[in-house]
Structures are given as C-alpha cells and as structure tokens.
Write a protein that holds these residues in place. Sequence first.
Motif, PDB file in Angstrom:
ATOM      1  N   CYS A 264       0.650  -1.411   0.445  1.00 19.35           N
ATOM      2  CA  CYS A 264       0.009   0.239  -0.164  1.00 19.35           C
ATOM      3  C   CYS A 264       0.780   0.956   0.390  1.00 19.35           C
ATOM      4  O   CYS A 264       0.333   2.348  -0.715  1.00 19.35           O
ATOM      5  N   ILE A 265       2.465   1.293   0.795  1.00 20.93           N
ATOM      6  CA  ILE A 265       3.136   1.988   0.901  1.00 20.93           C
ATOM      7  C   ILE A 265       3.772   2.609  -0.455  1.00 20.93           C
ATOM      8  O   ILE A 265       3.935   3.912  -0.682  1.00 20.93           O
ATOM      9  N   GLY A 266       3.703   1.458  -1.351  1.00 24.69           N
ATOM     10  CA  GLY A 266       4.352   1.860  -2.464  1.00 24.69           C
ATOM     11  C   GLY A 266       5.459   0.848  -1.970  1.00 24.69           C
ATOM     12  O   GLY A 266       6.941   1.799  -3.285  1.00 24.69           O
ATOM     13  N   GLY A 267       6.142   0.095  -1.754  1.00 31.50           N
ATOM     14  CA  GLY A 267       7.889  -0.532  -2.174  1.00 31.50           C
ATOM     15  C   GLY A 267       8.403  -0.879  -1.101  1.00 31.50           C
ATOM     16  O   GLY A 267       7.891  -0.447   0.112  1.00 31.50           O
ATOM     17  N   ILE A 268       8.895  -1.615  -1.375  1.00 31.04           N
ATOM     18  CA  ILE A 268       9.954  -2.444  -0.427  1.00 31.04           C
ATOM     19  C   ILE A 268      11.246  -0.948   0.255  1.00 31.04           C
ATOM     20  O   ILE A 268      11.572  -0.430   1.851  1.00 31.04           O
ATOM     21  N   ALA A 269      12.007   0.187  -0.898  1.00 33.32           N
ATOM     22  CA  ALA A 269      12.532   0.915  -0.081  1.00 33.32           C
ATOM     23  C   ALA A 269      11.589   1.889   0.736  1.00 33.32           C
ATOM     24  O   ALA A 269      11.876   2.308   1.665  1.00 33.32           O
ATOM     25  N   LYS A 270      10.412   2.179   0.144  1.00 36.72           N
ATOM     26  CA  LYS A 270       9.935   3.138   0.784  1.00 36.72           C
ATOM     27  C   LYS A 270       9.392   3.118   2.889  1.00 36.72           C
ATOM     28  O   LYS A 270       8.891   4.093   3.194  1.00 36.72           O
ATOM     29  N   SER A 271       8.926   1.877   2.580  1.00 33.76           N
ATOM     30  CA  SER A 271       8.625   1.176   3.789  1.00 33.76           C
ATOM     31  C   SER A 271       9.580   0.626   4.838  1.00 33.76           C
ATOM     32  O   SER A 271      10.145   1.158   5.954  1.00 33.76           O
ATOM     33  N   LEU A 272      10.580   0.645   4.503  1.00 35.73           N
ATOM     34  CA  LEU A 272      12.214   0.644   5.134  1.00 35.73           C
ATOM     35  C   LEU A 272      12.562   1.935   5.414  1.00 35.73           C
ATOM     36  O   LEU A 272      12.498   2.612   6.400  1.00 35.73           O
ATOM     37  N   ASP A 273      12.084   3.610   4.393  1.00 33.92           N
ATOM     38  CA  ASP A 273      12.606   4.382   5.423  1.00 33.92           C
ATOM     39  C   ASP A 273      11.374   4.812   5.576  1.00 33.92           C
ATOM     40  O   ASP A 273      12.091   5.835   6.976  1.00 33.92           O
ATOM     41  N   ALA A 276      12.700   3.260   9.650  1.00 31.86           N
ATOM     42  CA  ALA A 276      14.119   4.099  10.053  1.00 31.86           C
ATOM     43  C   ALA A 276      13.589   5.400  10.688  1.00 31.86           C
ATOM     44  O   ALA A 276      13.431   6.248  11.625  1.00 31.86           O
ATOM     45  N   LYS A 277      12.800   5.972  10.045  1.00 26.69           N
ATOM     46  CA  LYS A 277      11.715   7.140  10.269  1.00 26.69           C
ATOM     47  C   LYS A 277      11.063   7.027  11.570  1.00 26.69           C
ATOM     48  O   LYS A 277      11.239   8.050  12.810  1.00 26.69           O
ATOM     49  N   ALA A 278       9.814   5.878  12.089  1.00 20.89           N
ATOM     50  CA  ALA A 278       9.767   5.126  13.042  1.00 20.89           C
ATOM     51  C   ALA A 278      10.592   4.743  14.355  1.00 20.89           C
ATOM     52  O   ALA A 278      10.348   5.306  15.553  1.00 20.89           O
ATOM     53  N   HIS A 279      12.066   4.934  13.869  1.00 20.44           N
ATOM     54  CA  HIS A 279      12.785   4.855  14.756  1.00 20.44           C
ATOM     55  C   HIS A 279      13.389   5.951  15.540  1.00 20.44           C
ATOM     56  O   HIS A 279      13.323   5.637  16.536  1.00 20.44           O
ATOM     57  N   ALA A 305      12.890  -7.700  10.854  1.00 16.54           N
ATOM     58  CA  ALA A 305      14.065  -7.933  11.393  1.00 16.54           C
ATOM     59  C   ALA A 305      15.662  -6.798  11.905  1.00 16.54           C
ATOM     60  O   ALA A 305      16.606  -7.163  11.934  1.00 16.54           O
ATOM     61  N   VAL A 306      16.034  -6.330  10.463  1.00 15.23           N
ATOM     62  CA  VAL A 306      16.698  -5.418  10.609  1.00 15.23           C
ATOM     63  C   VAL A 306      16.163  -4.238  11.007  1.00 15.23           C
ATOM     64  O   VAL A 306      16.830  -2.592  10.610  1.00 15.23           O
ATOM     65  N   SER A 307      14.959  -3.408  11.097  1.00 17.69           N
ATOM     66  CA  SER A 307      13.983  -2.259  11.342  1.00 17.69           C
ATOM     67  C   SER A 307      14.699  -1.383  12.666  1.00 17.69           C
ATOM     68  O   SER A 307      14.105  -0.864  12.377  1.00 17.69           O
ATOM     69  N   SER A 308      14.820  -2.978  13.355  1.00 19.47           N
ATOM     70  CA  SER A 308      15.321  -1.830  14.469  1.00 19.47           C
ATOM     71  C   SER A 308      15.839  -3.054  15.507  1.00 19.47           C
ATOM     72  O   SER A 308      15.546  -4.030  15.604  1.00 19.47           O
ATOM     73  N   PRO A 309      16.328  -2.810  16.646  1.00 24.66           N
ATOM     74  CA  PRO A 309      16.686  -3.450  17.266  1.00 24.66           C
ATOM     75  C   PRO A 309      16.352  -4.418  18.308  1.00 24.66           C
ATOM     76  O   PRO A 309      16.867  -5.320  18.775  1.00 24.66           O
ATOM     77  N   ALA A 310      15.192  -3.686  18.964  1.00 23.86           N
ATOM     78  CA  ALA A 310      13.937  -4.740  19.234  1.00 23.86           C
ATOM     79  C   ALA A 310      12.686  -5.165  18.013  1.00 23.86           C
ATOM     80  O   ALA A 310      11.548  -3.909  18.224  1.00 23.86           O
ATOM     81  N   PRO A 311      12.377  -5.774  17.397  1.00 27.56           N
ATOM     82  CA  PRO A 311      11.403  -5.459  15.944  1.00 27.56           C
ATOM     83  C   PRO A 311      10.203  -5.821  16.900  1.00 27.56           C
ATOM     84  O   PRO A 311      10.178  -5.998  17.945  1.00 27.56           O
TER      85      PRO A 311
END
Length: 363
Positions: A264-273, A276-279, A305-311
Amino acid sequence: MKPLHADICRYEMDFTAPVTVRGVLLARRQGLLLRLKSEGVTAYGEVAPLIGLHTESLDEALQALATFIPELSRLDWNASDGRQRLLDEAALPPSVTTGIEMALINLEATERSSLPSFTDEFPPASKIPVNALLAGDPQAVLNRAAKRYAEGFRAFKLKVRKGELDGAVACIRALHEAFGDKAELRLDANQSLEFDEAVAFGKALPPGCVAYIEEPLTDAALISDFHAATGLPSALDESLWQRPELLDEIGPDPLGALVLKPNCIGGIAKSLDLAAKAHRMGLQAVYSSAFESSVSLGLYALMAAVSSPAPAASGLDTASFLARDLTATPFATPDGFADPAAAWRDSLRVRPDMIETVKSWSL
C-alpha cells in the motif's frame, strides 16, 4: 546481473473462512506473481491489490505490470540505485511497485547466495515476534486468543467496527481479564469512527489495556485531540499513504506505532524509510500484510528483523487465514515468533501447481 526473462503468473487461494475487508466479504485471495529469471536463477515478487483496500483492481495491476516489464531491459545491472530510479520514473500503482521491487531484490540476493541487504539496517534479529489476528464473534475471539497464547503469542490485534462498539468493549474487557499485562492488545478501527464515538469508546476501556488503536478516526487529523481526550495512543496505517504529511503534523506524542503495509505504501525502500523514521521518532515500526502469500511474508519478516534493535510484533499472522499457500513451506510462527532468514528462504520456493503463467517476455 540483470533479469533475462519475465513471466506474469496468476494465483487464487481460498481463505479458511470468509474475511471482511472494509465491509467487503472475501472468500478467496487472488493476485499475481512476477517471475524473473537470469542465468540459472529464478525469483518471485507478489503483486496483490486487495479488494476494499487498494484503489487499483487486479486487472489494472496486471495491465500496469505488463506495460512496465519491457522497461526492465533498461537495467544495466540489478542494484538498488538503478532499480529505484526505474521504479520512480514509472509512477506505478503501489502494489505493482512492491511486486517488481520484491522480485528484483530476491533475484539479486539469490544470485549472490545471500540474504537481501538494505541501506542503514540494524543487525538482523534471529527471531521476530508476530501478533495474532483475532476475528469473529466474541466467543470465537476469546477462543482464538487462548489458543494463540498457549502457542506462545504475546501480542493480539482485534478489529473494531462502527456499530459494534459495545460488543468490542465487552470483548476487550474479557481479553484484559484473561491476560492482563501478560499480552499486548492492539486495536484497529480502519478509519471508521467519528470523533465523539471514538472518544466515548476509548473512555469505556479499562485503563492501560490497549497498546494503541490503528486509525481510530474518519479524520486522522484529529488524532492529537483524540489522544488528549482519552490518553489512548493511535497508530497510523492508511494515513501513511493517503495523507503522508500528517505524520509530521501529528508528531510522535499521540502515537504508538507506524503500521507498514509495503504493497500500500508503494514499495520496499519506501517502507524501510518509514521504519527508520519510526525509530527516530521513538515509535514501533509494525510490518503488516494485506493477506498476501508467504512469498511476501518472507521478505516482510526480514525487513522487520533489520528495522529495529528490538523488532515490534509484526502483523504477519494473515498466513494462518489461507487454506493453501503458494510456497512449499508456508510462513510459520510455531511459538509466536518467526525466523526471518528461514522465512525468506522458504518464500523463494513457489509451488508450480498453485500458479498459472499468463504472459511471458524475453528481456
């Protein structure tokens, strides 16, 4: 390397029981797989708009995907910068962008015989928690919660529907009495409640029984006011792609999480961005599936698994609602946790009997 051959495949999977999405009752999940091949290597990406959630239909997604595929011949090398430029120029529907990006990421990683790598990632967690999705009448909800708790789940998600709030309050009270602070309860109202009824609902809940409520309001711009009136944190889901400017306008204080649906967001890179902003904002990044197959869930688990030190517990329990899945080994959470590396590797092994090739290209 670059892809040398592409196929579009259709699939159809029954749900174990009909699923309601924004008032639409669905008996089965339909979608597309993009299959890419290079020298001796095959990878898949899923294009799966969901009726009631996406604006693009499956036929529109198919047309957009078929129109775009010849553009893949412009890739000199399948690397993140090149594929991102290609996708940004194309302005595709979000489900289509996600499927193409997924297939290219999977192809690159498979060629290297390694897990996918992402920019600015944390060291991957060996396991990620998953929240159990609760649905049905109050007794069915309580029965499923008890079963999933015994299996090891410690986070639950419950849908809240307009016109059924009294029953939801009773159900939430029962869940709170059963589990107290031993399990996290998340709610999802799908932007269905007017401000006054949302506030009344929030005030009727036992204090501290809910971690957050996803999209409580028909007008998400009032989330700060809702928090001030109830003390209940919200989570942004649909607003992240419908009105992305709201995240900065609302700020972190009234929020508990960002719920990330890549297709829905429009991709993998956009979701990872956004993760990172949430963190950076001190919020949970909660990856969530729109009832996609295990082809998508494997990559989403790895992203979590890679988006937070404690997912945070991810919303990937949707696989349990599918009567059959596309992969030889479906996404599994035997103890309330998923192994992201194993889930990603399993996501690559698609069952040929579950898909039908409808279009093919040499690139």
